[in-house]
Enzyme design. Structure first.
Site, PDB file in Angstrom:
ATOM      1  CG  ASP A 197      -0.299  -0.157   2.671  1.00  0.00           C
ATOM      2  OD1 ASP A 197       0.453   0.962   2.776  1.00  0.00           O
ATOM      3  OD2 ASP A 197      -0.625  -0.651   3.394  1.00  0.00           O
ATOM      4  CD  GLU A 198      -0.606   7.237  -1.118  1.00  0.00           C
ATOM      5  OE1 GLU A 198      -0.233   8.280  -1.620  1.00  0.00           O
ATOM      6  OE2 GLU A 198      -1.624   6.690  -1.027  1.00  0.00           O
TER       7      GLU A 198
END
Length: 202
Positions: free
Chosen positions: A57-58
Site C-alpha cells: 500500500d501507499e
C-alpha cells in the site's frame, strides 16, 4: 515451434524494486482523484505489460517484484511463497501479543470478520538500519516503539497493519524485506534492477 516457445519465454521481463514510501504499486493513474499520487512508472522505463506481484500500500515500503508473466505472479501470490515484513509498532510489544499474532487474529476484511492463518512472528533485538523515511516517524517523546518480523503465506489488504492494531500495537512503519528467497538487503530506496529468471530466485 520450439524456437517460438523459447522466444516467448525470453520476452517476459522481471524486476526487483525497493518501493518508496508514498508510492502506489501502480504504473499510471486510472482515476482523476489519483492525479496527485506517485506511481512506479516514474522510477524506471518499465515494459507496457508490467504488473506488480502482491502490492504494497501507499504507506508501506520495501521489496516489490514486478513481472510481465501472469503465471509467475500467481505463483508468488500463492501460499507457497512466504513474505517477510519488518513492522515498527507503537509501544514495546508484549510476548502475549506476539503469541496472538502467531496463532492467528481476527481482523476485518471486505466488511467481514477474517481470522488470519498461523504465521512466524518474533521481536527484533535491534532496530533495522533502513534509510530515513520521506515522512518522519513520530519521535520518542510520544513513547517507545519496537520492531517485529512477520512472515506471512497470505496477503489480505493491509493485513499486517490490521493484525498489529488488533493486538493493541498499531504499525508506524512497514517494510517488506523478503519474498521467498529474494531479499531487500542493501538496496537503495527507489532502486530497480532486472532479473532474467524470477522463479529461479524464489
Amino acid at each position: 515451434m520450439a524456437n517460438k516457445i523459447t522466444m516467448d519465454k525470453v520476452e517476459h521481463k522481471h524486476f526487483v524494486i525497493y518501493k518508496p514510501y508514498g508510492y502506489l504499486s501502480q504504473f499510471i493513474s486510472n482515476a482523476s482523484k489519483q492525479k496527485s499520487k506517485k506511481f512506479l512508472g516514474t522510477l524506471f522505463d518499465f515494459p507496457k505489460d508490467i504488473m506488480s506481484i502482491g502490492r504494497l500500500d501507499e504507506k508501506s515500503e520495501g521489496l516489490l517484484l514486478l513481472t510481465t508473466d501472469g503465471k509467475i505472479s500467481d505463483y508468488v501470490n500463492s501460499q507457497k511463497v512466504g513474505k517477510e515484513y519488518y513492522a515498527q509498532v507503537d509501544g514495546n510489544i508484549s510476548e502475549a501479543a506476539i503469541e496472538q499474532l502467531k496463532v492467528g487474529i481476527e481482523i476485518g476484511f471486505n466488511g467481514k470478520k477474517y481470522r488470519t492463518k498461523p504465521c512466524e512472528v518474533f521481536k527484533l533485538d535491534e532496530s533495522p538500519k533502513f534509510p530515513i523515511r520521506s515522512q518522519k516517524i513520530r519521535d520518542a517523546r510520544h513513547g517507545p516503539t519496537s520492531w517485529i518480523s512477520l512472515t506471512l503465506h497470505e496477503g489480505k489488504f493491509r493485513q499486517v497493519r490490521k493484525m498489529t492494531s488488533a493486538v493493541g500495537f498499531p504499525t508506524l512503519r512497514l517494510v517488506r524485506v523478503r519474498v521467498g528467497k529474494i531479499l531487500l538487503g542493501n538496496m537503495d530506496v527507489g532502486e530497480v534492477f532486472e532479473v532474467l529468471d524470477l522463479k529461479e530466485l524464489l
